[in-house]
Design a protein around this motif. Structure first.
Motif, mmCIF file in Angstrom:
data_model
loop_
_atom_site.group_PDB
_atom_site.id
_atom_site.type_symbol
_atom_site.label_atom_id
_atom_site.label_comp_id
_atom_site.label_asym_id
_atom_site.label_seq_id
_atom_site.Cartn_x
_atom_site.Cartn_y
_atom_site.Cartn_z
ATOM 1 N N GLY A 1 12.362 3.263 -0.548
ATOM 2 C CA GLY A 1 11.442 3.437 -1.616
ATOM 3 C C GLY A 1 11.479 1.701 -2.659
ATOM 4 N N ALA A 2 12.611 1.177 -2.421
ATOM 5 C CA ALA A 2 12.602 -0.165 -3.170
ATOM 6 C C ALA A 2 11.523 -1.163 -2.188
ATOM 7 N N ALA A 3 11.623 -1.035 -0.744
ATOM 8 C CA ALA A 3 10.608 -1.822 -0.041
ATOM 9 C C ALA A 3 9.210 -1.757 -0.324
ATOM 10 N N PHE A 4 8.816 -0.265 -0.301
ATOM 11 C CA PHE A 4 7.473 0.076 -0.773
ATOM 12 C C PHE A 4 7.216 -0.389 -1.946
ATOM 13 N N ALA A 5 8.123 -0.236 -2.973
ATOM 14 C CA ALA A 5 7.750 -0.602 -4.389
ATOM 15 C C ALA A 5 7.331 -2.098 -4.286
ATOM 16 N N ALA A 6 8.247 -2.942 -3.685
ATOM 17 C CA ALA A 6 7.863 -4.355 -3.577
ATOM 18 C C ALA A 6 6.552 -4.703 -3.018
ATOM 19 N N ALA A 53 5.761 7.217 5.760
ATOM 20 C CA ALA A 53 4.229 7.366 6.015
ATOM 21 C C ALA A 53 3.630 6.374 5.008
ATOM 22 N N LEU A 54 4.182 6.117 3.920
ATOM 23 C CA LEU A 54 3.809 4.913 2.772
ATOM 24 C C LEU A 54 4.035 3.622 3.549
ATOM 25 N N LEU A 55 4.808 3.318 3.894
ATOM 26 C CA LEU A 55 5.396 2.107 4.551
ATOM 27 C C LEU A 55 4.362 1.759 5.746
ATOM 28 N N ILE A 56 4.009 2.774 6.634
ATOM 29 C CA ILE A 56 3.290 2.645 7.831
ATOM 30 C C ILE A 56 1.702 2.389 7.360
ATOM 31 N N ALA A 57 1.398 3.212 6.505
ATOM 32 C CA ALA A 57 -0.037 3.488 6.359
ATOM 33 C C ALA A 57 -0.385 2.454 5.226
ATOM 34 N N PRO A 87 2.051 -11.540 3.803
ATOM 35 C CA PRO A 87 3.317 -12.107 3.512
ATOM 36 C C PRO A 87 4.238 -11.165 2.589
ATOM 37 N N ALA A 88 3.437 -10.517 1.654
ATOM 38 C CA ALA A 88 4.277 -9.348 1.016
ATOM 39 C C ALA A 88 4.874 -8.249 1.868
ATOM 40 N N GLN A 89 3.963 -8.101 2.758
ATOM 41 C CA GLN A 89 4.505 -6.953 4.005
ATOM 42 C C GLN A 89 5.525 -7.432 4.732
ATOM 43 N N LEU A 90 5.183 -8.652 5.070
ATOM 44 C CA LEU A 90 6.617 -9.421 6.111
ATOM 45 C C LEU A 90 7.950 -9.547 5.236
ATOM 46 N N ALA A 91 7.734 -9.774 3.752
ATOM 47 C CA ALA A 91 8.860 -9.918 3.197
ATOM 48 C C ALA A 91 9.656 -8.631 2.761
ATOM 49 N N ALA A 92 8.736 -7.592 2.563
ATOM 50 C CA ALA A 92 9.377 -6.235 2.262
ATOM 51 C C ALA A 92 10.134 -5.751 3.434
ATOM 52 N N THR A 93 9.291 -5.637 4.652
ATOM 53 C CA THR A 93 9.893 -4.826 5.818
ATOM 54 C C THR A 93 11.133 -5.911 6.490
ATOM 55 N N GLY A 94 10.939 -7.229 6.231
ATOM 56 C CA GLY A 94 12.019 -8.045 6.868
ATOM 57 C C GLY A 94 13.296 -7.801 6.042
ATOM 58 N N GLY A 95 13.149 -7.625 4.709
ATOM 59 C CA GLY A 95 14.076 -7.610 3.813
ATOM 60 C C GLY A 95 15.030 -6.269 4.068
ATOM 61 N N LEU A 96 13.906 -5.349 4.189
ATOM 62 C CA LEU A 96 14.379 -3.826 4.480
ATOM 63 C C LEU A 96 15.161 -3.623 5.737
ATOM 64 N N LEU A 97 14.914 -4.393 6.695
ATOM 65 C CA LEU A 97 15.341 -4.390 8.096
ATOM 66 C C LEU A 97 16.798 -5.303 8.035
#
Length: 476
Positions: A433-438, A297-301, A448-458
């Motif tokens: 958790g690490a992706a949301f924190a980043a 929910a945090l990552l989506i919202a 760019p921060a969202q793209l880096a966090a979700t791309g890194g998580l994937l």
């Protein structure tokens, strides 16, 4: 003497008769007939002892074998039968495939995940004023977390065949967790001075999610279409007519009817459950699912919240464009998960080499991920095209990075769910958790921060899944 000699030589007729008559066949020992009678046992026997056991089961003891077949005992006869009949064990019947699933049920789930989005544009009148977004966000975080934990407990009891205990856990879990969601919304609304209609809508959102969880665990998904009908139909009509003020109250009542109807149906379906107190181990086992719901929910919202996402410049338009397709893609994710498990089960049955299984299962995993992402891209294109044709949105190419970030998030959520179903629960939680924190730490950078966090998580979850899920023991 000569007579005797002549008598011994003069036998042409007798000799001719002997030559014209075929030689007598050797006496049969009866073993071939016995082998034919027990052919299935002999072909599948890997040891003469199995044949000996079958002979004794048919009533042949050592004395009978000696008298009828001329062998000293049952074991000697079994060894001879094992020698005469080549071992060709019959292929066992394929076990029923637990992962075979049509596309109908996952498609219905995807529709059910996305339909509630229709209610939000129709409820803009209720969601005005200070603190409205905050109470909605608090409700979403609390109810997603609670519903994931409740679903885990329900499926846990259901998997044990405890139907009465399942109904009891779902019924009282829904009421207790609803009280927690209501308390969280009230605290958030009090702090932010939110209006009562906004707080009521937020509580209704939590009630719908919890009641929908109960219905889906009990495989009553079709009833959710009935539950969603008042809110979705009224909301759609209200939007099509241009939000006339005269219909605002009626629309609000129809929106309220959806969560109330869901709660009534959930309570009715869980009636008569046997009271069984949850153990501490069950509650602890449900915590990872609850935490995963919170992080998802945090990552989506997070990118949608004004002032946080999009570099603090307002609502993220790309996130809003991707919201409905991402919800619809959850149905594709469910079907793809079953597809992956079915293919790996077939590979495990048909492969005798560990190295070959690792290579082939890695390709199956990557194919499943590509299949999900491709379907999600198609859904995004379809939704954007339809919304543009209706004049609801005016998409710009500047929104493309935001949509890509959400596609990466969808792929990461698919892999996280797959890993959890395979028993790998901790690492996906830590990674999310690490992706949301980043993303939160770099929120000033916006997309760019969202793209880096979700791309890194994937990327991380893909590498981890390939390393972990390609072991045959995971699919045993």
């Amino acid at each position: 003497m000569s007579a005797g000699t002549l008598s011994g030589l003069q036998q042409p007729e007798v000799t001719g008769a002997l030559l014209d008559t075929p030689p007598a066949a050797p006496a049969q020992d009866g073993v071939d007939a016995l082998c034919e009678q027990l052919a299935e046992v002999c072909r599948s026997a890997t040891d003469p002892l199995e044949i000996a056991a079958s002979l004794e089961f048919d009533g042949l003891n050592d004395q009978a074998v000696q008298a009828k077949y001329g062998f000293p005992d049952v074991f000697a006869l079994a060894e001879e039968m094992h020698r005469r009949v080549p071992v060709r064990p019959a292929e066992p019947e394929s076990p029923p495939d637990p992962w075979r699933q049509g596309f109908g049920r996952p498609a219905l789930h995807g529709l059910l995940y996305s339909l509630p989005a229709v209610c939000f544009p129709a409820a803009t009148g209720l969601l005005s004023g200070p603190g409205a977004i905050t109470v909605l966000l608090v409700s979403m975080l609390a109810s997603w977390s609670a519903s994931q934990g409740l679903a885990y407990l329900g499926y846990l009891r259901l998997g044990r065949g405890d139907d009465a205990g399942t109904r009891h856990v779902l019924r009282w879990g829904m009421f207790v967790l609803l009280a927690g969601v209501t308390g969280a919304v009230w605290v958030a609304g009090t702090i932010t001075s939110a209006r009562v209609p906004a707080m009521a809508f937020a509580v209704g959102q939590g009630l719908y999610l919890l009641s929908a969880t109960v219905l889906m665990v009990l495989r009553a998904e079709r009833l959710l279409l009935v539950v969603l009908a008042p809110g979705c139909l009224a909301g759609t009509g209200f939007l099509v007519l241009g939000k006339p003020s005269g219909l605002a109250l009626a629309t609000a009542c129809a929106l309220a009817a959806t969560p109330l109807l869901g709660a009534v149906l959930a309570a009715w379906l869980t009636r008569g459950g046997e009271r069984k107190v949850l153990s501490g181990n069950e509650v602890l086992a449900a915590l990872p699912s609850a935490v995963f719901g919170l992080l998802a929910a945090l990552l989506i919202a997070f990118p949608v919240v004004p002032g946080w996402g999009a570099g603090g410049s307002g609502v993220n338009p790309g996130a809003l464009l991707a919201a409905i397709p991402l919800s619809l893609s959850m149905g594709v994710a469910e079907w793809t998960l079953y597809w992956y498990r079915r293919r790996c089960a077939r590979l495990l049955r048909g492969t005798g080499r560990v190295g070959r299984f690792r290579r082939r299962s890695a390709l199956i995993l990557l194919a499943a991920l590509a299949q999900y992402l491709t379907a999600t891209v198609v859904l995004v294109a379809a939704v954007v095209t339809g919304a543009t044709a209706l004049g609801l949105v005016d998409p710009q190419w500047t929104s493309a990075p935001q949509v890509v970030a959400y596609l990466a998030l969808g792929g990461a959520m698919f892999l996280a769910l797959l890993l959890q179903t395979m028993g790998c629960r901790l690492v996906p939680l830590v990674a999310c958790g690490a992706a949301f924190a980043a993303e939160f730490a770099a929120r000033g950078l916006g997309v760019p921060a969202q793209l880096a966090a979700t791309g890194g998580l994937l990327l991380f979850l893909t590498l981890y899944a390939v390393a972990v899920l390609c072991k045959a023991i995971r699919h045993g």
